[in-house]
Design an enzyme around this catalytic site. Structure first.
Site, short mmCIF file in Angstrom:
data_model
loop_
_atom_site.label_atom_id
_atom_site.label_comp_id
_atom_site.label_asym_id
_atom_site.label_seq_id
_atom_site.Cartn_x
_atom_site.Cartn_y
_atom_site.Cartn_z
N CYS A 132 -3.50 99.22 56.25
CA CYS A 132 -2.35 98.33 57.06
C CYS A 132 -1.12 98.91 57.06
O CYS A 132 -0.59 99.49 56.03
CB CYS A 132 -2.11 97.03 56.28
N LYS B 55 -12.18 100.52 55.25
CA LYS B 55 -11.34 100.78 56.54
C LYS B 55 -10.19 101.84 56.29
O LYS B 55 -9.26 101.35 55.67
CB LYS B 55 -10.80 99.47 57.04
#
Ligand code: SIN
Length: 311
Positions: free
Chosen positions: A136, A171
């Site tokens: 993120c 991810k």
């Protein structure tokens, strides 16, 4: 002659009825787009990034449109893992019954945070996959710097692997020196798949006021602008690891999805385009079926990794 090509695919041992997954952060907790879009059309739905405790997110503005994309700086606003398990997941039983896989995206400040959430998820239902967000760009603690350090990727992945029997997708952040090194560290630590790419770090400027626009200064760029770069990273990783790759980055039509599958992705995630076309899963599935018919393939898996170099 092929008349009914199959869109079914697998990511590791997990079967998907089609390769189109709603990307985390763009489809809420699975129900928000109804009735404009039926979530059960997706092969899978990745839920909004969830943290150990509730988070308020970043100050506004949080979203800015760019000529070929969107810059976001949400800051992982979410109600926390306990609420997600107790209130959000149980609302998804009909998706699970329809064969739509439920993927929970997790973010934390450290490996203990990831492990505690993974342990809580062992009693959660319906739930098929934990996607670890090591990428993120919009939070100070945790987030993108995790995904740039192979040792940290390895430490978090192996700790979570020990804490759960659920498949783990890691991810990854797009902007690293060598994405294959990071991907291999996740694979070696037990990841079941790699999902990539998250958004590209970005800055938006209001030239009239000579100020930055986003409340958190920086954001993450998604949408068609990042597609060729994302595709390159997916192709590189698919060559470098043996575990499956789930590709994403700017997909907005069936040709885009097809490109990622040809580059080696077993499934794809669609994000920013959902804001413009909530029914995009159906359109992409129709387009992929048409492509398979025209090319004479029986199964979508026949095209995974089929990309040849220009002669
Ligand atoms: C956010 O909530 O800021 C976006 C999450 C992410 O890009 O990982």
């Amino acid at each position: 002659m092929v008349t009914h090509p199959s869109l079914a695919t697998t990511v590791g041992s997990l079967e998907f009825k089609n390769p189109i997954i709603a990307a985390s952060g763009t489809f809420g907790y699975g129900r928000e787009y109804e009735p404009s879009a039926d979530p059960r059309v997706f092969g899978g739905v990745a839920l909004k990034g969830t943290t150990p405790k509730p988070q308020a997110g970043n100050p506004p503005p949080r979203l800015v449109e760019t000529p070929a994309g969107l810059v976001n700086s949400i800051g992982l606003e979410n109600p926390g893992i306990a609420v997600v398990i107790k209130e959000k997941l149980p609302q998804l039983e009909d998706l699970a019954s329809a064969g739509t896989r439920i993927i929970l995206n997790l973010s934390a400040d450290d490996d203990n945070g990831f492990v505690s959430m993974a342990e809580k998820c062992n009693q959660a239902s319906p739930l098929d996959v934990l996607e670890l967000n090591l990428s993120c760009p919009n939070i100070k603690a945790g987030g993108m710097h995790f995904g740039t350090d192979p040792k940290v990727v390895s430490k978090i992945t192996s700790a979570v692997k020990k804490a759960t029997a659920l498949p783990i997708w890691v991810k990854l952040a797009p902007l690293v020196t060598d994405i294959t090194v990071i991907a291999r560290s996740a694979e070696d630590a037990g990841a079941d798949a790699i999902s990539l790419v998250n958004t590209l770090p970005a800055l938006v400027v209001d030239v009239e006021r000579q100020r930055t626009v986003l409340g958190n200064t920086f954001g993450g760029l998604s949408g068609p602008a990042i597609l060729p770069f994302a595709l390159r990273q997916v192709y590189m990783v698919a060559q470098a690891v043996k575990i499956p790759v789930v590709g994403m980055g700017g997909i907005s039509c069936s040709d885009d999805a097809c490109a990622f599958l040809l580059a080696g992705a077993s499934a794809v995630q669609v994000g920013t385009a959902i804001f413009v076309q909530p029914d995009i899963a159906e359109r992409i599935c129709d387009g992929l079926s048409q492509y398979l018919l025209e090319k004479g393939y029986e199964e979508i898996t026949d095209i995974v990794g089929r990309l040849a170099q220009k002669d």
